[in-house]
Enzyme design. Structure first.
Site, short mmCIF file in Angstrom:
data_model
loop_
_atom_site.label_atom_id
_atom_site.label_comp_id
_atom_site.label_asym_id
_atom_site.label_seq_id
_atom_site.Cartn_x
_atom_site.Cartn_y
_atom_site.Cartn_z
N TYR A 54 -45.77 -54.49 70.18
CA TYR A 54 -45.79 -55.17 69.00
C TYR A 54 -45.15 -54.69 67.84
O TYR A 54 -44.53 -55.68 66.91
CB TYR A 54 -47.48 -55.57 68.69
CG TYR A 54 -48.04 -56.66 69.60
CD1 TYR A 54 -48.75 -56.29 70.79
CD2 TYR A 54 -47.56 -58.09 69.52
CE1 TYR A 54 -49.04 -57.34 71.70
CE2 TYR A 54 -48.04 -58.88 70.31
CZ TYR A 54 -48.95 -58.40 71.38
OH TYR A 54 -48.99 -59.51 72.62
N GLN A 87 -47.17 -72.09 68.11
CA GLN A 87 -47.52 -70.87 69.00
C GLN A 87 -46.96 -69.59 68.69
O GLN A 87 -47.18 -68.58 69.34
CB GLN A 87 -47.32 -71.39 70.55
CG GLN A 87 -47.90 -72.65 70.92
CD GLN A 87 -47.46 -73.18 72.22
OE1 GLN A 87 -47.96 -72.72 73.17
NE2 GLN A 87 -46.49 -73.76 72.20
N HIS A 105 -51.81 -68.72 67.49
CA HIS A 105 -51.85 -67.46 68.38
C HIS A 105 -51.69 -66.13 67.57
O HIS A 105 -51.33 -65.12 68.17
CB HIS A 105 -50.66 -67.52 69.29
CG HIS A 105 -50.91 -68.50 70.56
ND1 HIS A 105 -49.72 -68.67 71.20
CD2 HIS A 105 -51.95 -69.33 71.08
CE1 HIS A 105 -50.38 -69.71 72.33
NE2 HIS A 105 -51.50 -69.79 71.95
N CYS A 132 -57.61 -47.87 58.69
CA CYS A 132 -57.94 -49.10 58.02
C CYS A 132 -57.66 -49.08 56.44
O CYS A 132 -58.48 -48.22 55.95
CB CYS A 132 -59.17 -49.92 58.53
SG CYS A 132 -59.54 -51.40 57.40
N CYS A 135 -61.67 -49.67 55.39
CA CYS A 135 -62.88 -49.03 55.65
C CYS A 135 -62.27 -47.58 56.28
O CYS A 135 -63.34 -46.79 56.65
CB CYS A 135 -63.68 -49.55 56.86
SG CYS A 135 -62.77 -49.71 58.44
N GLY A 171 -39.59 -76.83 71.39
CA GLY A 171 -39.26 -75.40 71.98
C GLY A 171 -40.41 -74.77 72.57
O GLY A 171 -40.54 -73.68 72.50
N ASN A 197 -36.34 -80.08 73.12
CA ASN A 197 -36.36 -78.90 73.70
C ASN A 197 -35.02 -78.64 74.51
O ASN A 197 -34.09 -79.54 74.46
CB ASN A 197 -37.58 -78.88 74.71
CG ASN A 197 -37.82 -77.34 75.48
OD1 ASN A 197 -38.27 -76.71 74.45
ND2 ASN A 197 -37.62 -77.40 76.58
N MET A 198 -34.82 -77.50 75.02
CA MET A 198 -33.29 -76.99 75.43
C MET A 198 -33.33 -78.14 76.88
O MET A 198 -32.28 -78.38 77.32
CB MET A 198 -33.43 -75.71 75.99
CG MET A 198 -31.72 -75.20 76.55
SD MET A 198 -30.79 -75.66 75.44
CE MET A 198 -30.60 -73.87 74.45
N ALA A 213 -32.21 -76.25 69.67
CA ALA A 213 -33.10 -76.51 68.54
C ALA A 213 -32.40 -76.52 67.19
O ALA A 213 -32.59 -77.27 66.30
CB ALA A 213 -34.19 -75.60 68.44
N1 APR Z 1 -33.38 -74.69 71.72
C1 APR Z 1 -34.61 -75.29 72.00
N2 APR Z 1 -35.45 -75.00 73.18
C2 APR Z 1 -35.23 -73.78 73.60
C3 APR Z 1 -34.10 -73.03 73.45
C4 APR Z 1 -33.31 -73.29 71.99
N3 APR Z 1 -32.29 -72.66 71.84
N4 APR Z 1 -34.14 -71.91 73.97
C5 APR Z 1 -35.21 -71.85 74.87
N5 APR Z 1 -35.72 -73.21 74.64
C6 APR Z 1 -37.00 -73.66 75.37
C7 APR Z 1 -36.97 -73.40 76.69
O1 APR Z 1 -36.42 -74.37 77.54
C8 APR Z 1 -38.45 -73.53 77.00
O2 APR Z 1 -38.79 -74.67 77.52
O3 APR Z 1 -37.94 -73.23 74.80
C9 APR Z 1 -39.09 -73.01 75.66
C10 APR Z 1 -39.83 -71.80 75.61
O4 APR Z 1 -40.81 -71.70 76.61
P1 APR Z 1 -41.79 -70.14 76.76
O5 APR Z 1 -40.78 -69.03 76.81
O6 APR Z 1 -42.71 -70.60 77.69
O7 APR Z 1 -42.33 -70.00 75.20
P2 APR Z 1 -43.69 -70.87 74.50
O8 APR Z 1 -43.78 -72.54 75.15
O9 APR Z 1 -43.57 -70.79 73.27
O10 APR Z 1 -45.06 -69.92 75.23
C11 APR Z 1 -46.36 -70.40 74.81
O11 APR Z 1 -47.24 -68.41 75.79
O12 APR Z 1 -46.87 -66.20 76.34
C12 APR Z 1 -47.45 -67.28 75.66
O13 APR Z 1 -48.48 -66.66 73.66
C13 APR Z 1 -47.32 -66.73 74.13
O14 APR Z 1 -46.89 -68.40 72.27
C14 APR Z 1 -46.59 -68.24 73.67
C15 APR Z 1 -47.13 -69.10 74.89
#
Ligand code: APR
Length: 227
Positions: A54, A87, A105, A132, A135, A171, A197-198, A213
């Site tokens: 992290y 998220q 999240h 912390c 504390c 996304g 979405n992509m 996006a």
């Molecule tokens: N523009 C638009 N969409 C995009 C782009 C972009 N440039 N790049 C990637 N994507 C899309 C991908 O096609 C995919 O559908 O974004 C999505 C990302 O999916 P994930 O990687 O699964 O991420 P997310 O859906 O946010 O994951 C949800 O899973 O691991 C946990 O806590 C983590 O918050 C996260 C949760």
């Protein structure tokens, strides 16, 4: 029907800011074992490994900049009634001007003390020895919701969904619940659902716009605002 737009964002909205996604090719979970770095059990087994994971993500996030998708969503919210749920654990929506962002999240820029239960803004590295500020106990963890933990703000999210006139997912792959279930909840209440979405994530939406996006979100916002 209200005039309220509920938006859910995922890693894809921050991809063009240089922050990785999780399930794309080369995604985070193709490089790390999520059970080691994103579960309470993994943290209990090896807290130093989780802090390293992290700390690197926090530094990347603080070095990154919002992209036109983040900016467009802030512009929309300044002119229409919008609830923005993310998220994502980065602060790019806020840095683009969005307010009252619901981080279901958690956030990389916050820490949680397991000794005194205080949560606080945090932008530095964390280690197992970091005391912390409240504390003095070295019991700080990232204020991130790990797999198996309960997402934050679910009541607020449920209320927002009930009053929505439109639900938009941006996304996100729709792989992780409860966020992945919001579209079905919306549609069951007769609320139209749009995916930006992509690529399509499996026909769960009434409509979709596909591409990066940073292009499709500003285009959609301009359409919504008639600009
Ligand atoms: N523009 C638009 N969409 C995009 C782009 C972009 N440039 N790049 C990637 N994507 C899309 C991908 O096609 C995919 O559908 O974004 C999505 C990302 O999916 P994930 O990687 O699964 O991420 P997310 O859906 O946010 O994951 C949800 O899973 O691991 C946990 O806590 C983590 O918050 C996260 C949760």
């Amino acid at each position: 029907m209200s005039n309220w737009i509920v938006i859910l964002t995922g890693a894809g909205v921050s991809a063009e800011s240089g922050l990785g996604t999780f399930r794309d090719k080369d995604g985070m979970w193709t490089k790390y074992d999520l059970s080691e770095v994103a579960t309470p059990e993994g943290y209990a087994r090896n807290p130093g490994l989780v802090h390293d994971f992290y700390n690197a993500r926090r530094r990347n996030c603080l070095d990154a900049s919002p992209n036109p998708a983040h900016a467009a969503l802030a512009t929309l919210a300044a002119q229409r009634s919008v609830t923005l749920i993310t998220q994502n654990v980065d602060d790019l929506h806020e840095r683009a001007g969005s307010r009252d962002v619901i981080h279901m999240h958690g956030e990389l820029t916050r820490a949680w003390c397991l000794a005194c239960d205080q949560r606080m803004d945090w932008r530095d590295d964390l280690t197992t020895e970091t005391p912390c500020p409240k504390c003095a106990t070295p019991a700080l963890r990232p204020d991130i919701v790990w797999f198996g933990e309960i997402p934050y703000h679910m009541e607020e999210i449920d209320m927002a969904l009930r009053q929505a006139s439109l639900f938009v997912a941006i996304g996100t792959s729709g792989e992780v619940y409860p966020a992945a279930g919001f579209v079905a909840e919306a549609r069951a209440m007769g609320i139209p659902a749009l995916e930006l979405n992509m690529e399509p994530t499996g026909g769960r939406f009434d409509d979709g716009r596909y591409g990066p996006a940073s292009r499709i979100v500003p285009d959609w916002v301009n359409e919504m605002l008639g600009t």
